[in-house]
Design an enzyme around this catalytic site. Structure first.
Site, PDB file in Angstrom:
ATOM      1  N   ARG A 134      -8.154  40.914  69.998  1.00 14.45           N
ATOM      2  CA  ARG A 134      -6.917  40.149  69.939  1.00 14.45           C
ATOM      3  C   ARG A 134      -6.687  39.515  71.305  1.00 14.45           C
ATOM      4  NH1 ARG A 134      -2.524  43.754  69.380  1.00 14.45           N
ATOM      5  NH2 ARG A 134      -1.988  43.286  71.530  1.00 14.45           N
ATOM      6  N   GLU A 153      -3.670  38.521  78.046  1.00 15.61           N
ATOM      7  CA  GLU A 153      -4.793  39.450  78.159  1.00 15.61           C
ATOM      8  C   GLU A 153      -5.662  39.326  76.920  1.00 15.61           C
ATOM      9  OE1 GLU A 153      -3.198  43.366  78.431  1.00 15.61           O
ATOM     10  OE2 GLU A 153      -2.249  43.306  76.460  1.00 15.61           O
ATOM     11  N   ASN A 155      -7.797  41.858  74.356  1.00 15.08           N
ATOM     12  CA  ASN A 155      -7.882  43.263  73.962  1.00 15.08           C
ATOM     13  C   ASN A 155      -9.153  43.529  73.165  1.00 15.08           C
ATOM     14  OD1 ASN A 155      -4.877  44.157  74.588  1.00 15.08           O
ATOM     15  ND2 ASN A 155      -4.774  42.188  73.534  1.00 15.08           N
ATOM     16  N   SER A 160      -3.845  46.325  67.405  1.00 15.70           N
ATOM     17  CA  SER A 160      -2.975  46.825  66.341  1.00 15.70           C
ATOM     18  C   SER A 160      -2.054  45.748  65.811  1.00 15.70           C
ATOM     19  CB  SER A 160      -2.149  48.015  66.851  1.00 15.70           C
ATOM     20  OG  SER A 160      -1.374  47.626  67.972  1.00 15.70           O
ATOM     21  N   LYS A 331      -8.885  44.640  82.835  1.00 18.82           N
ATOM     22  CA  LYS A 331      -8.163  43.553  83.502  1.00 18.82           C
ATOM     23  C   LYS A 331      -8.987  42.953  84.644  1.00 18.82           C
ATOM     24  CE  LYS A 331      -4.546  44.244  80.898  1.00 18.82           C
ATOM     25  NZ  LYS A 331      -5.071  45.381  80.126  1.00 18.82           N
ATOM     26  N   LYS A 412      -1.359  44.361  87.546  1.00 15.81           N
ATOM     27  CA  LYS A 412      -1.871  45.032  86.351  1.00 15.81           C
ATOM     28  C   LYS A 412      -2.993  46.000  86.714  1.00 15.81           C
ATOM     29  CE  LYS A 412      -0.983  41.307  82.996  1.00 15.81           C
ATOM     30  NZ  LYS A 412      -1.603  40.490  81.926  1.00 15.81           N
ATOM     31  N   GLU A 416      -4.336  49.865  78.798  1.00 16.56           N
ATOM     32  CA  GLU A 416      -3.846  49.237  77.581  1.00 16.56           C
ATOM     33  C   GLU A 416      -2.599  49.976  77.113  1.00 16.56           C
ATOM     34  OE1 GLU A 416      -5.255  46.516  76.600  1.00 16.56           O
ATOM     35  OE2 GLU A 416      -6.971  46.673  77.942  1.00 16.56           O
ATOM     36  N   GLY A 417      -1.833  49.322  76.223  1.00 20.35           N
ATOM     37  CA  GLY A 417      -0.762  50.030  75.540  1.00 20.35           C
ATOM     38  C   GLY A 417       0.645  49.735  76.003  1.00 20.35           C
ATOM     39  N   ARG A 505       4.740  38.867  68.532  1.00 20.27           N
ATOM     40  CA  ARG A 505       5.629  39.948  68.955  1.00 20.27           C
ATOM     41  C   ARG A 505       6.730  39.335  69.817  1.00 20.27           C
ATOM     42  NH1 ARG A 505       1.388  43.586  71.895  1.00 20.27           N
ATOM     43  NH2 ARG A 505       0.693  41.473  72.388  1.00 20.27           N
TER      44      ARG A 505
END
Length: 530
Positions: A134, A153, A155, A160, A331, A412, A416-417, A505
């Protein structure tokens, strides 16, 4: 984008009666159509008895049509780029390794790399790798500049909300069809609601890996988190695999796999032990290992968890992602890709890849999606660490530049998350506390400037019925994600890949972080505007 559209006029005005009706329609539709979370209970019961609707927006969020099309178009280039990075062991060793790269100063990255290096030395038996990706973007609209698309970024592990994003797009289309949004805006028409088939897209990628393994009766293993609340997003993929591809799924946590996973020493076949009541032989062969966990250090609290990860990696099952592909999503890789000649290394090397599909304009499109980035360990030559400054404890160019531009930056780490970054006014104090030897694990990135004034109504399920009915109007920032998958490795450099849908999102503007699972954002969908 045409100058006619004014983000500050979004969302359209509603009466309280209309707002209450839309909220009721939205929440009941979500509960009826699997747009769900498990409630915040720990530990989660083994058999769920309740669910809540996922956090959502009442309106879709406006997004320029030409930039949406651009994001979808360049996804296939990004898919191939990251597949090729994952196949370039020398590059990953240099940038992410524990000898010269990020793994020297980041224990989590170092542990993964060391395990991967040992497995390579022993001889990996499965050359194929599978990635579900993603790529995340924000609209960039600084004063007196044209609006553009900038990447947040890329992923490569546990991407998800693909399934629930499809359900959210369907929710907004239902609201349009059932209420016409009370004719609140001329932009709210069917042609501006793009289709989203992310469930089929992502399941198609998993099915491609399963077919490449090509053993009848094998299953796909979902490696999941303990007390996972976002199970429905995963279950929709499981149902699609069974109903459209006749592929069965088994779900296990790392803790369970520590006792159930077996790799045959002769064939390297991965089996998961189970009760003979569930499978006649008590052993299930695994075709593909799909990680919906394993991306954060706290998911490896003991050496046993790393041992289990490396056991799975050693097997003949196809990994989604492999350790190499997980490292490629770091990153630091994102930052290095902004440096001169690096994109060309992976997208224009005809000697290595043959006559390529990636003409120069496609490389330019990727480069145009980058924000400015640099490593905190860098000197004036951004390709080389300022090792003398690190050894002496003095501040090199990367740190000095971060201090100077702190108000327009985010720092950064390789995580992740959500919830891991350091923003603007918090940066100077953080730099004061950051040991010089740990700088290599951090990058500085210029902040994207989203359009001013855009709003939406955000609905989150509360602990009581009345709370779950409240829609909060607030100024927001919306992040677009484009999904894709790639199957690659084998005997050459060929990459099979496809774009696989999208998500939006949306979060309150005052929130720096953006994860839905971490409570910052809600699920949304695209409204195309010209």
């Amino acid at each position: 984008m045409s100058a006619e559209f004014d983000f500050s006029q979004w969302p359209p005005a509603l009466s309280k009666t209309q707002l209450d009706a839309l909220t009721l329609y939205s929440t009941t539709y979500a509960l009826s159509h699997g747009l769900l979370y498990l409630p915040l209970i720990k530990p989660q019961p083994p058999i769920p008895s309740a669910a809540i609707h996922a956090p959502l927006s009442l309106f879709p969020s406006p997004f320029p049509r030409k930039l949406f099309d651009l994001a979808r178009r360049i996804q296939r280039t990004y898919d191939t780029l990251y597949a090729r990075i994952a196949m370039d062991e020398d590059f990953l060793d240099e940038i992410m390794g524990a000898e010269t790269g990020v793994g020297k100063v980041d224990d989590f990255i170092g542990q993964l790399w060391k395990g991967w290096k040992q497995l390579r030395d022993d001889g990996l038996v499965q050359p194929l790798q599978l990635g579900l990706f993603r790529s995340d973007y924000l609209l960039h609209a600084p004063p007196n500049e044209s609006i553009s698309l900038k990447q947040v970024e890329f992923n490569t592990i546990s991407v998800s909300f693909g399934a629930l994003s499809q359900r959210t797009a369907e929710l907004h289309r239902y609201l349009l069809n059932s209420t016409q949004y009370y004719n609140a805006s001329s932009s709210l028409k069917a042609d501006n609601f793009p289709p989203n088939e992310t469930i089929a897209g992502l399941a198609g990628g998993l099915a491609a890996g399963h077919r490449a393994y090509n053993v009848e009766g094998a299953r796909i293993l979902f490696v999941v988190q303990h007390d996972e609340r976002n199970v429905f997003d995963q279950r929709w993929l499981e149902y699609e695999l069974l109903e459209k591809h006749t592929i069965r799924v088994i779900r296990q946590t790392f803790e369970e796999l520590a006792h159930s996973a077996i790799v045959d020493p002769k064939t390297s076949v991965l089996h998961v032990k189970c009760s003979t009541d569930l499978h006649p032989s008590g052993l299930i062969e695994i075709s593909t290992v799909y990680y919906r966990s394993g991306y954060m250090p706290n998911e490896y609290p003991t050496t046993s968890h790393y041992t289990t990860r490396f056991l799975l990696e050693r097997s003949r099952a196809i990994k989604c992602p492999s350790i190499a592909l997980q490292l490629a999503g770091g990153k630091k890789i994102q930052e290095v890709l902004t440096q001169p000649g690096i994109l060309e290394r992976f997208l224009s090397d005809e000697k290595k890849y043959g006559k390529d599909i990636f003409q120069e304009h496609k490389i330019s499109e990727l480069r145009a999606s980058f924000m400015g980035m640099w490593g905190l360990d860098t000197g004036n030559d951004l390709l080389n660490p300022d090792t003398e400054a690190i050894k002496s404890g003095k501040e090199g160019y990367g740190v000095l530049k971060a201090r100077e531009l702190a108000s327009s930056l985010v720092l950064k780490p390789q995580r992740e998350g959500g919830g891991n970054n350091v923003y603007k006014e918090d940066i100077p104090a953080f730099l004061d506390s950051l040991p010089p030897k740990e700088r290599q694990a951090w990058i500085a990135m210029e902040l994207i400037v989203p359009p001013e004034g855009a709003g939406n109504y955000l609905v989150r399920a509360g602990s009581t019925g009345s709370e779950s009915q409240n829609a909060l109007k607030t100024e927001v920032v919306s992040e677009l994600g484009i999904f894709g998958w790639a199957l690659f490795g084998g005997s050459g450099t060929a990459v099979e890949e496809k774009e696989a849908g999208w998500l939006i999102r949306t979060k309150g503007k005052d929130s720096n972080e953006g994860g839905v699972a971490t409570g910052f954002s809600v699920l949304d969908s695209v409204l195309l505007v010209d």
